[in-house]
Design a protein around this motif. Structure first.
Motif, PDB file in Angstrom:
ATOM      1  N   PHE A 133       0.913  -1.423  -0.105  1.00 13.73           N
ATOM      2  CA  PHE A 133       0.066   0.023   0.141  1.00 13.73           C
ATOM      3  C   PHE A 133       0.878   1.242  -0.140  1.00 13.73           C
ATOM      4  O   PHE A 133       0.275   2.279  -0.333  1.00 13.73           O
ATOM      5  N   SER A 134       2.143   1.138   0.385  1.00  9.99           N
ATOM      6  CA  SER A 134       3.113   2.241   0.710  1.00  9.99           C
ATOM      7  C   SER A 134       3.416   2.864  -0.652  1.00  9.99           C
ATOM      8  O   SER A 134       4.163   3.892  -0.546  1.00  9.99           O
ATOM      9  N   GLU A 135       2.853   2.493  -1.955  1.00 11.22           N
ATOM     10  CA  GLU A 135       3.376   3.266  -3.161  1.00 11.22           C
ATOM     11  C   GLU A 135       2.825   4.551  -3.216  1.00 11.22           C
ATOM     12  O   GLU A 135       3.811   5.547  -3.538  1.00 11.22           O
ATOM     13  N   ALA A 136       1.874   5.123  -2.185  1.00 12.40           N
ATOM     14  CA  ALA A 136       1.340   6.407  -2.048  1.00 12.40           C
ATOM     15  C   ALA A 136       2.390   7.156  -1.491  1.00 12.40           C
ATOM     16  O   ALA A 136       2.553   8.495  -1.572  1.00 12.40           O
ATOM     17  N   MET A 137       3.500   6.749  -0.744  1.00 10.11           N
ATOM     18  CA  MET A 137       4.667   7.473  -0.199  1.00 10.11           C
ATOM     19  C   MET A 137       5.338   8.117  -1.259  1.00 10.11           C
ATOM     20  O   MET A 137       6.190   9.211  -1.104  1.00 10.11           O
ATOM     21  N   TYR A 138       5.551   7.268  -2.318  1.00 15.59           N
ATOM     22  CA  TYR A 138       6.640   7.746  -3.370  1.00 15.59           C
ATOM     23  C   TYR A 138       5.961   8.740  -4.392  1.00 15.59           C
ATOM     24  O   TYR A 138       6.599   8.990  -5.308  1.00 15.59           O
ATOM     25  N   LEU A 139       4.673   9.190  -4.233  1.00 17.51           N
ATOM     26  CA  LEU A 139       4.013  10.365  -5.021  1.00 17.51           C
ATOM     27  C   LEU A 139       4.094  11.682  -4.275  1.00 17.51           C
ATOM     28  O   LEU A 139       3.707  11.693  -3.159  1.00 17.51           O
ATOM     29  N   PRO A 140       4.349  12.527  -5.127  1.00 16.52           N
ATOM     30  CA  PRO A 140       4.408  13.838  -4.210  1.00 16.52           C
ATOM     31  C   PRO A 140       2.920  14.479  -4.027  1.00 16.52           C
ATOM     32  O   PRO A 140       1.986  13.901  -4.533  1.00 16.52           O
ATOM     33  N   PRO A 141       2.976  15.173  -2.943  1.00 15.01           N
ATOM     34  CA  PRO A 141       1.514  15.610  -2.403  1.00 15.01           C
ATOM     35  C   PRO A 141       0.755  16.309  -3.619  1.00 15.01           C
ATOM     36  O   PRO A 141       1.295  17.208  -4.202  1.00 15.01           O
ATOM     37  N   THR A 142      -0.455  16.137  -3.595  1.00 12.04           N
ATOM     38  CA  THR A 142      -1.369  16.898  -4.653  1.00 12.04           C
ATOM     39  C   THR A 142      -2.676  16.808  -4.033  1.00 12.04           C
ATOM     40  O   THR A 142      -3.033  16.181  -3.247  1.00 12.04           O
ATOM     41  N   SER A 143      -3.323  18.138  -4.309  1.00 14.77           N
ATOM     42  CA  SER A 143      -4.605  18.387  -3.827  1.00 14.77           C
ATOM     43  C   SER A 143      -6.019  17.526  -4.731  1.00 14.77           C
ATOM     44  O   SER A 143      -7.109  17.684  -4.444  1.00 14.77           O
ATOM     45  N   ASP A 144      -5.483  17.009  -5.739  1.00 10.14           N
ATOM     46  CA  ASP A 144      -6.168  16.294  -6.592  1.00 10.14           C
ATOM     47  C   ASP A 144      -6.704  14.961  -5.779  1.00 10.14           C
ATOM     48  O   ASP A 144      -6.097  13.912  -5.915  1.00 10.14           O
ATOM     49  N   ASN A 145      -8.081  15.119  -5.566  1.00 11.74           N
ATOM     50  CA  ASN A 145      -8.576  13.923  -4.738  1.00 11.74           C
ATOM     51  C   ASN A 145      -8.894  12.845  -5.618  1.00 11.74           C
ATOM     52  O   ASN A 145      -9.421  11.794  -4.980  1.00 11.74           O
ATOM     53  N   THR A 146      -9.155  12.933  -6.922  1.00 10.85           N
ATOM     54  CA  THR A 146      -9.427  11.644  -7.693  1.00 10.85           C
ATOM     55  C   THR A 146      -8.345  10.727  -7.958  1.00 10.85           C
ATOM     56  O   THR A 146      -8.609   9.632  -8.390  1.00 10.85           O
ATOM     57  N   ILE A 147      -7.136  10.913  -7.275  1.00  7.92           N
ATOM     58  CA  ILE A 147      -6.080  10.133  -7.400  1.00  7.92           C
ATOM     59  C   ILE A 147      -6.144   8.983  -6.323  1.00  7.92           C
ATOM     60  O   ILE A 147      -6.070   9.177  -5.095  1.00  7.92           O
ATOM     61  N   LEU A 148      -6.242   7.814  -6.778  1.00  9.25           N
ATOM     62  CA  LEU A 148      -6.429   6.685  -5.733  1.00  9.25           C
ATOM     63  C   LEU A 148      -5.234   5.683  -5.699  1.00  9.25           C
ATOM     64  O   LEU A 148      -4.536   5.686  -6.764  1.00  9.25           O
ATOM     65  N   ILE A 151      -3.077  30.808   9.868  1.00  8.18           N
ATOM     66  CA  ILE A 151      -1.804  31.498   9.223  1.00  8.18           C
ATOM     67  C   ILE A 151      -1.120  30.934   8.123  1.00  8.18           C
ATOM     68  O   ILE A 151      -0.651  31.315   7.195  1.00  8.18           O
ATOM     69  N   SER A 152      -1.145  29.474   8.275  1.00  5.67           N
ATOM     70  CA  SER A 152      -0.577  28.525   7.098  1.00  5.67           C
ATOM     71  C   SER A 152      -1.214  28.373   5.969  1.00  5.67           C
ATOM     72  O   SER A 152      -0.658  28.376   5.064  1.00  5.67           O
ATOM     73  N   GLY A 153      -2.542  28.520   5.950  1.00  4.28           N
ATOM     74  CA  GLY A 153      -3.332  28.338   4.678  1.00  4.28           C
ATOM     75  C   GLY A 153      -3.812  29.578   3.919  1.00  4.28           C
ATOM     76  O   GLY A 153      -4.554  29.518   3.163  1.00  4.28           O
ATOM     77  N   ARG A 154      -3.372  30.662   4.214  1.00  2.47           N
ATOM     78  CA  ARG A 154      -4.110  31.974   3.588  1.00  2.47           C
ATOM     79  C   ARG A 154      -3.570  32.394   2.452  1.00  2.47           C
ATOM     80  O   ARG A 154      -4.241  33.170   1.698  1.00  2.47           O
ATOM     81  N   ASP A 155      -2.237  31.620   1.880  1.00  2.00           N
ATOM     82  CA  ASP A 155      -1.788  32.008   0.655  1.00  2.00           C
ATOM     83  C   ASP A 155      -2.701  31.860  -0.574  1.00  2.00           C
ATOM     84  O   ASP A 155      -3.185  32.330  -1.316  1.00  2.00           O
ATOM     85  N   SER A 156      -3.069  30.570  -0.483  1.00  4.64           N
ATOM     86  CA  SER A 156      -4.051  30.007  -1.587  1.00  4.64           C
ATOM     87  C   SER A 156      -4.538  28.693  -1.003  1.00  4.64           C
ATOM     88  O   SER A 156      -3.605  27.885  -0.422  1.00  4.64           O
ATOM     89  N   GLU A 157      -5.786  28.434  -1.178  1.00  5.40           N
ATOM     90  CA  GLU A 157      -6.540  27.196  -0.701  1.00  5.40           C
ATOM     91  C   GLU A 157      -5.749  26.127  -1.245  1.00  5.40           C
ATOM     92  O   GLU A 157      -5.975  24.722  -0.746  1.00  5.40           O
ATOM     93  N   ASP A 158      -5.407  25.999  -2.322  1.00  4.82           N
ATOM     94  CA  ASP A 158      -4.929  24.957  -3.358  1.00  4.82           C
ATOM     95  C   ASP A 158      -3.382  24.713  -3.499  1.00  4.82           C
ATOM     96  O   ASP A 158      -2.781  23.900  -4.138  1.00  4.82           O
ATOM     97  N   VAL A 159      -2.808  25.514  -2.706  1.00  6.02           N
ATOM     98  CA  VAL A 159      -1.163  25.388  -2.785  1.00  6.02           C
ATOM     99  C   VAL A 159      -0.801  24.792  -1.477  1.00  6.02           C
ATOM    100  O   VAL A 159      -0.976  25.337  -0.369  1.00  6.02           O
ATOM    101  N   PHE A 160       0.123  23.796  -1.413  1.00  6.50           N
ATOM    102  CA  PHE A 160       0.521  23.117  -0.427  1.00  6.50           C
ATOM    103  C   PHE A 160       1.942  23.307  -0.263  1.00  6.50           C
ATOM    104  O   PHE A 160       2.798  23.106  -1.260  1.00  6.50           O
ATOM    105  N   TYR A 161       2.464  23.569   0.787  1.00 10.87           N
ATOM    106  CA  TYR A 161       3.892  23.842   1.142  1.00 10.87           C
ATOM    107  C   TYR A 161       4.547  22.669   2.129  1.00 10.87           C
ATOM    108  O   TYR A 161       3.625  22.154   2.781  1.00 10.87           O
ATOM    109  N   THR A 162       5.712  22.141   1.793  1.00  9.25           N
ATOM    110  CA  THR A 162       6.343  21.306   2.648  1.00  9.25           C
ATOM    111  C   THR A 162       6.477  21.863   4.107  1.00  9.25           C
ATOM    112  O   THR A 162       6.470  23.447   4.056  1.00  9.25           O
TER     113      THR A 162
END
Length: 801
Positions: free
Chosen positions: A217-232, A660-671
Motif C-alpha cells: 500500500f505504501s506506493e502512496a509515499m513515493y508520489l508527491p503531495p497533490t490536492s487532486d482527490n481523484t487519484i487513488l 496563518i498557514s493556509g491563507r496564501d491560497s487554498e490549493d497550494v501546499f507547502y512542505t
C-alpha cells in the motif's frame, strides 16, 4: 550451526544476483530457490543481508533479474495460498518470500519507471501459455492482483494464520478455495461471537503478511503531495474491492483484534516484562492497515483496472468495501465494543500505578486517533452514539493529555493537529458541549494548574496552556482551538474561576495593539473570544458568576478594544514594539498556579529525533461550515456572502478566518520547510514591509467587534458591584460572587443572537493533510525492520531535529 550456514548461502545468492550480468532464466529453480528454500532467516536478517545499494544495483544493471525475482516470489505465495501450506517447509517458504518482497518493494516504488511493473501481466515464464489463456480471467491478472489475492487467502490459512476447525488439514486445492473465511475471523467483537484460542505463532505469521500488505500500500509515499482527490492508491482500491472474497472477514478481524486488545493483560504488574506480547505487534500492524485502507475515495484508480475487475466496476456500490463495511456497522453493542476498546487503548499511556513502569505503555495512539476519526467521519450513527453518553469524555481526556504533553515538541506537531481536528468535529454537535458539564474528578497527571470544576474547565485550561506555552509552529491551530471553545460555549453551565481567568488572559494577550496590528488575521482571535463570552452571557448567565466577575475585573480590556486607536502613528508605534518582542503571546499575568501532582513538564524533542513534514493545513473557513441552531434545536446551514467575510452581526469578522498557514491560497501546499521559511520571513524585522496595516483596515473590523452585550453587562453590573463594596466595605470576592450569582440581566441585555456553530467539513486540503500525516506516522513507527528508511520518499520530507 545450520542457521549460520543458511544465512551464508542466502548472502551468496544475493551476491550472485547482483554480479550476474546475464539474465537468469525463470526456469532455473535451483538458483531462485536459494532465496526462500528452508533458510532460517528472520525479517531483520533479510534487511541486513540484502543491502539497499545492491537492490538498486540489480534494478539499474540487471532489471530482468529483479523482475524475475519478484515474479518467482509472488508465484510461490500464490502456490502457498492454493495448497494451504500443508507442510512446515511450505510455511517457511511463504514467510521467506513475504520478507523478501517486503524488502524489495520500496525500491520498486521509488523508481518511476518500475512503478507500473506489478500492474503489468509479464510473468517471466509461460508467455505462450498466457496467450492461449487470454480468455481466462486468471491468466490476465497483473502481478499486483495475484499478490494481493494470495495474501488475503494466506491470512485465513488453517494452521498457518488461523486455528484449524478440522482434525485433518485442508490439503486439497478445493478446500482452500471453498473455505468460508467468515468462520475464521481472528477475534470476537463486531459481528462475530467466538474468540479463537490465542496462538502466538499465528499472530507472528499474520504480522509478517500484514507488514508486506502495508508495504504494498505504501506506493502512496513515493508520489508527491497533490490536492487532486481523484487519484487513488491502486493497491488499496483492488484489495478493498469485490475481487477480494475475504474483504469482510479481514476487515472484521482487523477491527476486532484492535478493539479487543488489552495491553494490561491479567493485571499482573510487570507482566509485559515476563511474557512476550506477540499480540501488540499484530495490533499495531492491524490498526495501520485499517487507517490506510479507510482513506476516503473521491475518484477512480489512476491505473486502468485489469479486464477481470472491469465488469464489476459499475454495478457495485461504494468501491471501497472497507469504507462500506465501516459505514454500515449499526448495532449498539458493536458501537459499545469499539468505543470501549479505543478508550481503553487511548487511556493506557495515562494510567499511573504505584509501581513505576509496572504497566505496559502502548505507542500507537496516533494511529488510534486516526481510526477514531475515520469511524466518526464515515459512520455518523457511531458519532451520535459516542456523544449520547458521558463515554465521549473517555476519549476527550486522553486527547487533552496528548495535546498538553506534545505542545513543546515540534516532532509531534501532527499529533497536535489530529487531536484538535477530532475535538473540532465533536464540538460541532450540541451533545458534546452538554457532556462537558460533567465534573472532572479523574487525576490524570497533567502539567496544568490544579482546579476544581468540569471537563469544560479542563478543556479551556489545556487550550490556554497550548497557546501560552506551546512552540511557535502551533500558531495555525489557534483558530481551531478558539472555534472549539465558541462551539461549546452556549452549553457551558458553570466555568470555574481558573478557566474564566484563562479566557480573559487570552483576550488580554490577543487584544494588545501590537498583536492586533502585526498580522492580517490576528483580530479574528478576538472575535472568537468575544463570541464565546456573548454565548455564555446570553444563554448561560445563571451559574457563570465566575466568568462575569472575571469580565468585571478586566473591564479595561473591553474598554480599550472599544476605543482601539486606528491612526497611522499608533499603528507604527505598536509595530515597533512588535520588532522588539517577537513572542506571540505575553505570558505575564497568566496567574500560573501549582501544577497537578505527579505531572512532568512538556519537553521539546530530543536532538536527533526524526520527524516527517506535513502539508499546510487549510484555514478555519475551509475546515468548517456555519450552521445556525434554530429554536427546536435543529441545525440550519448559513449561507456565506461571497464578497465580504465580515457581516455586521455579532459573529462578524470571525466568519472567514483563515489560518496563518493556509491563507496564501487554498490549493497550494507547502512542505514544512517552506512554511518555516515563510514564517521566518513574516516574523522577521522586515515584516512591516510584507504587512502594512492601514487605518481603514483597522476601522473595517473594529466597527464590527461584537461588544454590545458585554458593554451592557458592564454598564449594569459595575455600579452595583462598586456600590455593595462601598456600602458593606467588602474586600472578599466570595461575597461579590454570591451577589452576582443571584443577580439577573433579564430584559437588560440585547436580544439573544442565534447560536452559530462552525461544523467541520471535509475538503481536498484536509484529505491531503491526513494522507501525509498518516504515512509519516507509519514511516516513523516501522523501524524494526526499517521498511522505508533511506528510500526516496516524496509524499513528505524526513527531517532530523
Amino acid at each position: 550451526m545450520g542457521n549460520s550456514d543458511s544465512k551464508l548461502n542466502f548472502r551468496k545468492a544475493v551476491i550472485q544476483l547482483t554480479t550476474k550480468t546475464q539474465p537468469v532464466e525463470a526456469t532455473d529453480d535451483a538458483f531462485w530457490d536459494q532465496f526462500w528454500a528452508d533458510t532460517a532467516t528472520t525479517v531483520q536478517d533479510v534487511f541486513a543481508l540484502v543491502p539497499a545499494a545492491e537492490i538498486r544495483a540489480v534494478r539499474e544493471e540487471s532489471p530482468s533479474n529483479l523482475a524475475t525475482l519478484c515474479y518467482k516470489a509472488v508465484e510461490k505465495l500464490v502456490q502457498g495460498a492454493e495448497s494451504g501450506c500443508p507442510s512446515d517447509k511450505d510455511k517457511q517458504m511463504v514467510l521467506n518470500c513475504t520478507r523478501m518482497l517486503t524488502r524489495i518493494l520500496p525500491y520498486i516504488f521509488e523508481d518511476q519507471d518500475w512503478r507500473g511493473f506489478f500492474w503489468s501481466t509479464i510473468p517471466g515464464t509461460g508467455r505462450a501459455e498466457m496467450d492461449e489463456m487470454e480468455d481466462d480471467d486468471e491468466g490476465a491478472r497483473p502481478l499486483a492482483e495475484s499478490l494481493l489475492l494470495a495474501l488475503a487467502d494466506l491470512l485465513f490459512c488453517p494452521d498457518f494464520t488461523v486455528h484449524s476447525h478440522k482434525r485433518g488439514r485442508p490439503d486439497s486445492v478445493e478446500d482452500m478455495q471453498s473455505l468460508d473465511s467468515c468462520e475464521y475471523i481472528w477475534e470476537a467483537g463486531v459481528g462475530f461471537a467466538q474468540s479463537p484460542p490465542l496462538n502466538y505463532i499465528h499472530d507472528l505469521n499474520r504480522s509478517e503478511l500484514l507488514r508486506l500488505l502495508l508495504t504494498c500500500f505504501s506506493e502512496a509515499m513515493y508520489l508527491p503531495p497533490t490536492s487532486d482527490n481523484t487519484i487513488l492508491n491502486p493497491w488499496v482500491t483492488f484489495f478493498c474491492s469485490t475481487e477480494n472474497r475475504h474483504a469482510l472477514p479481514l476487515f472484521t478481524s482487523l477491527l476486532n483484534v484492535v478493539c479487543a486488545y488489552d495491553p494490561v493483560g491479567y493485571g499482573i504488574p510487570y507482566n509485559h516484562l515476563l511474557f512476550s506480547d506477540y499480540r501488540e505487534q499484530l495490533v499495531e500492524q492491524a490498526v495501520q492497515i485499517l487507517i490506510v485502507t479507510l482513506e476516503h475515495e473521491g475518484g477512480q484508480p489512476y491505473r486502468p483496472p485489469s479486464p477481470s475487475s472491469m465488469e464489476d466496476q459499475d454495478s457495485v456500490g461504494p468501491n471501497n468495501l472497507f469504507v462500506n463495511y465501516l459505514s454500515r456497522i449499526h448495532r449498539e453493542e458493536d458501537y459499545d465494543f469499539v468505543l470501549k476498546g479505543l478508550a481503553r487503548l487511548l487511556t493506557n499511556p495515562l494510567t499511573q500505578t504505584y509501581l513505576p513502569n509496572s504497566t505496559k505503555k502502548i505507542q500507537f495512539h496516533q494511529e488510534l486517533l486516526v481510526l477514531f476519526w475515520k469511524l466518526c467521519d464515515f459512520n455518523k450513527k457511531f458519532l451520535f452514539f459516542v456523544l449520547k453518553s458521558s463515554d465521549v469524555l473517555d476519549i476527550l481526556v486522553p486527547i487533552l493529555y496528548y495535546l498538553n504533553d506534545a505542545r513543546a515538541d515540534q516532532s509531534r506537531v501532527g499529533l497536535m493537529h489530529i487531536g484538535v481536528f477530532i475535538l473540532l468535529l465533536l464540538s460541532g454537535e450540541r451533545n458534546f458541549g452538554v457532556r462537558l458539564n460533567k465534573p472532572y474528578s479523574l487525576h490524570v497527571p497533567m502539567d496544568i494548574p490544579v482546579f476544581t470544576g468540569t471537563h469544560a474547565d479542563l478543556l479551556i485550561v489545556v487550550f490556554h496552556k497550548i497557546i501560552t506555552s506551546g512552540h511557535q509552529r502551533l500558531q495555525p491551530l489557534y483558530d481551531c482551538l478558539l472555534t472549539i471553545v465558541v462551539n461549546v460555549s452556549p452549553y457551558l453551565k458553570s466555568l470555574s474561576m481558573v478557566a474564566a481567568n484563562k479566557l480573559l488572559h487570552l483576550l488580554e494577550a490577543f487584544s494588545t495593539n501590537w498583536f492586533l496590528f502585526s498580522a492580517p488575521q490576528n483580530h479574528h482571535l478576538v472575535f472568537f473570544l468575544l463570541e464565546a463570552f456573548n454565548n455564555i452571557i446570553q444563554y448561560q448567565f445563571d451559574g457563570n458568576c465566575n466568568l462575569v466577575y472575571a469580565i468585571i475585573r478586566k473591564r479595561n480590556v473591553f474598554h480599550q478594544l472599544a476605543n482601539l486607536p486606528s491612526d497611522p502613528a499608533t499603528i507604527q508605534k505598536a509595530l515597533q514594539r512588535k520588532r522588539k518582542s517577537p513572542d506571540a503571546i505575553s505570558r505575564t499575568s497568566s496567574q500560573e498556579t501549582v501544577s497537578m501532582e505527579g505531572s512532568r513538564p512538556a519537553v521539546p524533542a530530543e536532538p536527533g529525533t526524526l520527524k516527517a513534514s506535513l502539508v499546510a493545513m487549510p484555514g478555519i473557513d475551509k475546515l468548517t461550515e456555519k450552521s445556525q441552531v434554530s429554536e427546536d434545536g435543529t441545525m440550519v446551514a448559513v449561507a456565506e456572502s461571497p464578497q465580504s467575510p465580515e457581516h455586521g452581526n455579532a459573529e462578524a469578522g470571525a466568519s472567514d478566518t483563515e489560518s496563518i498557514s493556509g491563507r496564501d491560497s487554498e490549493d497550494v501546499f507547502y512542505t514544512e520547510a517552506e512554511m518555516e521559511r515563510r514564517r521566518r520571513l513574516s516574523s522577521s524585522s522586515s515584516s512591516v514591509c510584507h504587512w502594512n496595516p492601514k487605518p481603514d483596515w483597522v476601522l473595517s473590523w473594529k466597527s464590527k467587534l461584537p461588544l454590545q452585550t458585554i458593554m451592557r453587562l458592564l454598564q449594569v453590573l459595575v455600579p452595583q458591584v462598586e456600590k455593595i463594596c462601598i456600602d458593606k466595605g467588602l474586600t472578599d470576592e466570595s461575597e461579590i460572587l454570591k451577589f452576582l450569582q443571584h443577580g439577573t440581566l433579564v430584559g437588560l441585555l440585547p436580544v439573544p443572537h442565534p447560536i452559530l456553530i462552525r461544523k467541520y467539513q471535509a475538503n481536498a486540503g484536509t484529505a491531503m493533510w491526513f494522507r501525509t500525516y498518516m504515512w509519516g506516522v507509519i514511516y516513523l513507527r516501522n523501524v524494526d525492520p526499517p521498511i522505508w528508511y533511506d528510500t526516496d520518499v516524496r509524499l513528505f520530507e524526513i527531517q532530523r531535529m
